[in-house]
Design a protein around this motif. Sequence first.
Motif, PDB file in Angstrom:
ATOM      1  N   GLY A  11      41.102  42.971  29.429  1.00  0.00           N
ATOM      2  CA  GLY A  11      40.286  42.656  30.345  1.00  0.00           C
ATOM      3  C   GLY A  11      38.686  41.988  30.038  1.00  0.00           C
ATOM      4  O   GLY A  11      38.014  43.060  29.159  1.00  0.00           O
ATOM      5  N   SER A  13      35.976  41.394  31.880  1.00  0.00           N
ATOM      6  CA  SER A  13      34.967  41.214  32.656  1.00  0.00           C
ATOM      7  C   SER A  13      33.807  42.285  32.176  1.00  0.00           C
ATOM      8  O   SER A  13      33.546  42.419  31.110  1.00  0.00           O
ATOM      9  N   SER A  15      33.419  45.735  32.097  1.00  0.00           N
ATOM     10  CA  SER A  15      33.730  46.534  31.158  1.00  0.00           C
ATOM     11  C   SER A  15      34.357  46.405  29.908  1.00  0.00           C
ATOM     12  O   SER A  15      33.875  47.057  28.887  1.00  0.00           O
ATOM     13  N   GLU A  34      41.392  38.352  28.204  1.00  0.00           N
ATOM     14  CA  GLU A  34      41.419  38.263  29.804  1.00  0.00           C
ATOM     15  C   GLU A  34      42.524  37.063  30.098  1.00  0.00           C
ATOM     16  O   GLU A  34      42.746  36.315  29.700  1.00  0.00           O
ATOM     17  N   ARG A  35      42.910  37.733  31.175  1.00  0.00           N
ATOM     18  CA  ARG A  35      44.267  36.978  31.901  1.00  0.00           C
ATOM     19  C   ARG A  35      43.682  35.498  32.405  1.00  0.00           C
ATOM     20  O   ARG A  35      44.635  34.544  32.238  1.00  0.00           O
ATOM     21  N   ASN A  36      42.559  35.369  33.111  1.00  0.00           N
ATOM     22  CA  ASN A  36      42.012  34.140  33.530  1.00  0.00           C
ATOM     23  C   ASN A  36      42.013  33.063  32.414  1.00  0.00           C
ATOM     24  O   ASN A  36      41.706  33.328  31.543  1.00  0.00           O
ATOM     25  N   SER A  48      23.237  46.351  41.977  1.00  0.00           N
ATOM     26  CA  SER A  48      22.235  47.277  41.956  1.00  0.00           C
ATOM     27  C   SER A  48      22.492  47.975  40.758  1.00  0.00           C
ATOM     28  O   SER A  48      23.595  48.344  40.052  1.00  0.00           O
ATOM     29  N   MET A 117      45.149  35.259  28.572  1.00  0.00           N
ATOM     30  CA  MET A 117      46.284  36.032  27.977  1.00  0.00           C
ATOM     31  C   MET A 117      46.337  37.342  28.878  1.00  0.00           C
ATOM     32  O   MET A 117      45.789  38.063  29.143  1.00  0.00           O
ATOM     33  N   PHE A 119      48.054  40.470  29.620  1.00  0.00           N
ATOM     34  CA  PHE A 119      48.709  41.695  29.064  1.00  0.00           C
ATOM     35  C   PHE A 119      49.782  42.210  29.972  1.00  0.00           C
ATOM     36  O   PHE A 119      49.588  42.041  31.204  1.00  0.00           O
ATOM     37  N   ASP A 148      41.146  46.664  32.492  1.00  0.00           N
ATOM     38  CA  ASP A 148      41.424  45.816  33.300  1.00  0.00           C
ATOM     39  C   ASP A 148      41.455  46.030  34.840  1.00  0.00           C
ATOM     40  O   ASP A 148      42.420  45.569  35.718  1.00  0.00           O
ATOM     41  N   THR A 153      46.907  47.102  34.689  1.00  0.00           N
ATOM     42  CA  THR A 153      48.243  46.899  34.155  1.00  0.00           C
ATOM     43  C   THR A 153      48.481  47.986  33.074  1.00  0.00           C
ATOM     44  O   THR A 153      49.638  48.658  32.877  1.00  0.00           O
ATOM     45  N   ARG A 173      30.887  40.207  52.174  1.00  0.00           N
ATOM     46  CA  ARG A 173      29.898  39.862  51.077  1.00  0.00           C
ATOM     47  C   ARG A 173      29.190  38.271  51.483  1.00  0.00           C
ATOM     48  O   ARG A 173      30.032  37.413  51.689  1.00  0.00           O
ATOM     49  N   GLN A 290      35.771  42.328  50.584  1.00  0.00           N
ATOM     50  CA  GLN A 290      36.610  43.032  49.706  1.00  0.00           C
ATOM     51  C   GLN A 290      37.098  44.390  50.117  1.00  0.00           C
ATOM     52  O   GLN A 290      36.276  45.082  50.635  1.00  0.00           O
ATOM     53  N   ASP A 310      36.644  50.497  36.072  1.00  0.00           N
ATOM     54  CA  ASP A 310      37.345  50.452  36.924  1.00  0.00           C
ATOM     55  C   ASP A 310      39.013  50.914  36.736  1.00  0.00           C
ATOM     56  O   ASP A 310      39.354  51.411  37.596  1.00  0.00           O
ATOM     57  N   GLY A 322      28.871  51.170  39.537  1.00  0.00           N
ATOM     58  CA  GLY A 322      30.067  50.878  38.732  1.00  0.00           C
ATOM     59  C   GLY A 322      29.794  50.306  37.426  1.00  0.00           C
ATOM     60  O   GLY A 322      30.409  50.658  36.568  1.00  0.00           O
ATOM     61  N   VAL A 323      28.706  49.695  37.493  1.00  0.00           N
ATOM     62  CA  VAL A 323      28.747  48.764  36.067  1.00  0.00           C
ATOM     63  C   VAL A 323      27.789  49.870  35.222  1.00  0.00           C
ATOM     64  O   VAL A 323      28.167  49.852  33.918  1.00  0.00           O
TER      65      VAL A 323
HETATM   66  C1  LIG Z   1      31.722  45.305  47.395  1.00  0.00           C
HETATM   67  C2  LIG Z   1      31.371  45.907  46.200  1.00  0.00           C
HETATM   68  C3  LIG Z   1      30.336  45.872  45.866  1.00  0.00           C
HETATM   69  C4  LIG Z   1      29.773  46.614  44.519  1.00  0.00           C
HETATM   70  N1  LIG Z   1      28.534  46.620  44.140  1.00  0.00           N
HETATM   71  C5  LIG Z   1      28.021  47.390  43.020  1.00  0.00           C
HETATM   72  C6  LIG Z   1      26.700  47.559  42.693  1.00  0.00           C
HETATM   73  O1  LIG Z   1      25.780  47.080  43.429  1.00  0.00           O
HETATM   74  N2  LIG Z   1      26.458  48.029  41.397  1.00  0.00           N
HETATM   75  C7  LIG Z   1      27.428  48.423  40.599  1.00  0.00           C
HETATM   76  O2  LIG Z   1      27.244  48.910  39.371  1.00  0.00           O
HETATM   77  N3  LIG Z   1      28.751  48.084  40.783  1.00  0.00           N
HETATM   78  C8  LIG Z   1      29.138  47.569  42.047  1.00  0.00           C
HETATM   79  N4  LIG Z   1      30.321  47.397  42.330  1.00  0.00           N
HETATM   80  C9  LIG Z   1      31.410  47.832  41.028  1.00  0.00           C
HETATM   81  C10 LIG Z   1      31.520  47.052  40.060  1.00  0.00           C
HETATM   82  O3  LIG Z   1      31.676  45.672  40.611  1.00  0.00           O
HETATM   83  C11 LIG Z   1      32.711  47.304  38.882  1.00  0.00           C
HETATM   84  O4  LIG Z   1      32.577  48.588  38.889  1.00  0.00           O
HETATM   85  C12 LIG Z   1      32.119  46.538  37.629  1.00  0.00           C
HETATM   86  O5  LIG Z   1      32.149  45.146  37.871  1.00  0.00           O
HETATM   87  C13 LIG Z   1      33.158  47.083  36.551  1.00  0.00           C
HETATM   88  O6  LIG Z   1      34.126  46.310  36.700  1.00  0.00           O
HETATM   89  P1  LIG Z   1      35.425  46.224  35.654  1.00  0.00           P
HETATM   90  O7  LIG Z   1      35.212  45.520  34.591  1.00  0.00           O
HETATM   91  O8  LIG Z   1      35.799  47.678  35.198  1.00  0.00           O
HETATM   92  O9  LIG Z   1      36.687  45.887  36.519  1.00  0.00           O
HETATM   93  P2  LIG Z   1      36.904  44.294  36.727  1.00  0.00           P
HETATM   94  O10 LIG Z   1      35.489  43.506  37.112  1.00  0.00           O
HETATM   95  O11 LIG Z   1      37.724  44.387  37.838  1.00  0.00           O
HETATM   96  O12 LIG Z   1      37.510  43.560  35.698  1.00  0.00           O
HETATM   97  C14 LIG Z   1      38.917  43.530  35.279  1.00  0.00           C
HETATM   98  C15 LIG Z   1      39.226  42.209  34.555  1.00  0.00           C
HETATM   99  O13 LIG Z   1      40.469  42.416  33.675  1.00  0.00           O
HETATM  100  C16 LIG Z   1      41.217  41.331  33.894  1.00  0.00           C
HETATM  101  N5  LIG Z   1      42.892  41.606  33.952  1.00  0.00           N
HETATM  102  C17 LIG Z   1      43.525  42.331  34.901  1.00  0.00           C
HETATM  103  N6  LIG Z   1      44.659  42.586  34.371  1.00  0.00           N
HETATM  104  C18 LIG Z   1      44.891  42.021  33.584  1.00  0.00           C
HETATM  105  C19 LIG Z   1      45.994  41.871  32.500  1.00  0.00           C
HETATM  106  N7  LIG Z   1      47.313  42.275  32.869  1.00  0.00           N
HETATM  107  N8  LIG Z   1      45.649  41.148  31.315  1.00  0.00           N
HETATM  108  C20 LIG Z   1      44.523  40.673  31.105  1.00  0.00           C
HETATM  109  N9  LIG Z   1      43.357  40.674  31.804  1.00  0.00           N
HETATM  110  C21 LIG Z   1      43.623  41.327  32.883  1.00  0.00           C
HETATM  111  C22 LIG Z   1      40.884  40.748  35.168  1.00  0.00           C
HETATM  112  O14 LIG Z   1      41.100  39.387  35.453  1.00  0.00           O
HETATM  113  C23 LIG Z   1      39.404  41.130  35.368  1.00  0.00           C
HETATM  114  O15 LIG Z   1      38.519  40.088  34.519  1.00  0.00           O
HETATM  115  C24 LIG Z   1      30.612  46.819  43.301  1.00  0.00           C
HETATM  116  C25 LIG Z   1      32.259  46.611  43.677  1.00  0.00           C
HETATM  117  C26 LIG Z   1      32.371  46.248  45.167  1.00  0.00           C
HETATM  118  C27 LIG Z   1      33.970  45.859  45.370  1.00  0.00           C
END
Ligand SMILES: Cc1cc2nc3c(=O)[nH]c(=O)nc-3n(C[C@H](O)[C@H](O)[C@H](O)COP(=O)(O)OP(=O)(O)OC[C@H]3O[C@@H](n4cnc5c(N)ncnc54)[C@H](O)[C@@H]3O)c2cc1C
Length: 417
Positions: A11, A13, A15, A34-36, A48, A117, A119, A148, A153, A173, A290, A310, A322-323
């Motif tokens: 993943g 993104s 995290s 990253e799969r994209n 925020s 890539m 996973f 991810d 996954t 949004r 969303q 996440d 979340g971030v």
């Molecule tokens: C409406 C909304 C508002 C929000 N507002 C806030 C806010 O104000 N402040 C805040 O802190 N947080 C906020 N969040 C939450 C925040 O966006 C997330 O908690 C944060 O971005 C962490 O995401 P992540 O990196 O864990 O997951 P994601 O951003 O979902 O990233 C997961 C990544 O893994 C990749 N992936 C998935 N499966 C695979 C695979 N099999 N192989 C390879 N790659 C894969 C995906 O393509 C993606 O790039 C909000 C969320 C939402 C829905």
Amino acid sequence: MQHRPRALVIGGSISGLLAANLLRHIGWDAIVFERNAVNLIGRGAGISTQIQLRDIMRRIDIPFDDSMGIPVETLICLDRNGKTVLKEPTLRIMSAWARLYGALLDRLPAEKYCLGMQFVRAEQTPHGVTAVFSDGTRVKGDLLVGADGLRSTVRGQLLPQLQPNYAGYVAWRAMIEESSIPRNIREEVFDLYTFCLPEGELFLGYPVPGRNNETKIGRRSYNIVWYRPTDLAHGMIDLCTDASGRCHGMAIPPPLIRPEVVANIKSTARALIAPQAAEIFTSCEQPFFQPIFDLESPQIVFGRVALLGDAAFVARPHVGAGVTKAALDAQSLADALRASGDNLDAGLARYQHEQLSFGQGLVALGREEGAYLSAQAKPREQRIGEELHRDFDSLVHTHNARTEKIQRLVAARMAGV
Ligand SMILES: Cc1cc2nc3c(=O)[nH]c(=O)nc-3n(C[C@H](O)[C@H](O)[C@H](O)COP(=O)(O)OP(=O)(O)OC[C@H]3O[C@@H](n4cnc5c(N)ncnc54)[C@H](O)[C@@H]3O)c2cc1C
């Protein structure tokens, strides 16, 4: 371990990048998959932030300076007619997803960020873990980090029964450039954290960094998050069905949202939202939505695999953390591994011990904050109190009290409590 230990981070993104950078900071090798096929810089959303995120970014030499976000110092509530019915001080730093992502990506050597890539599964032995990808590639490491996201996954392989829990509402949004907002409206609301409260719904607007992450006046953007109850059986299917009649589950790509769905949400904004805020929302060409979920993993370490961000826990976005939670997860993992030296199991056990209850606490606070939105799914005669009618005083009072609880929870975790 005599060699430099290697983490395979699934993943790419926020995290995943936080985990890779913090693990590299303690001397590990870390590769992100990253799969994209193209990088994610085009994702646009306001974020925020909490003060602890700034401290963790600084630890990996990312200066959290004025260019990282926009301070917002006043909260207002607008009634249906656009009258300010409540105004009070607040302090929030509003950043943009792309700004944080770009800063984290820049810190990572390009060869450590592998796009395209996908996973598929992890294979573990007592001596290591292998990530297997959809094109047959196999990569070996000492630890695999599942970053991810909500539909992980990695988690799916380890906790196949665990599914995200739909909260019963979506967040519409929109991001609008400051320069395209009429001057009188800009002067009135742009710099403020603005609430509107249509019955059973919640609308929020605030400034965020603009195109190319500009924070200068005139070049910023305005971010809208509008929570609307939406039932799964009809509402969601309608929203997620494209013009050809194909339903995209619960995640339709924004350009495929049907024009009549966009026209409908804009006319609803004019009917329900304060005119200033509705004017900004309706000027956005491509609003998107969303569905809101939460998710609570009972376990986040499985041998040599750790879940993070996440993929491990999703708190409803009301908590605005979340971030920051992803950053605290990544910091806890790095600190625990550093403290345990060669004893990987001990380090991972400590990580799970620290972050499990923290994740549970945030999920619970998100549920509390969104409870009256979820309650709209009940028949009207079964709703009670604020589930039927919410006023601004109670909204802001409980929101502030919960924000303080979130800040205390995050501060305690940062302090190692
Ligand atoms: C409406 C909304 C508002 C929000 N507002 C806030 C806010 O104000 N402040 C805040 O802190 N947080 C906020 N969040 C939450 C925040 O966006 C997330 O908690 C944060 O971005 C962490 O995401 P992540 O990196 O864990 O997951 P994601 O951003 O979902 O990233 C997961 C990544 O893994 C990749 N992936 C998935 N499966 C695979 C695979 N099999 N192989 C390879 N790659 C894969 C995906 O393509 C993606 O790039 C909000 C969320 C939402 C829905």
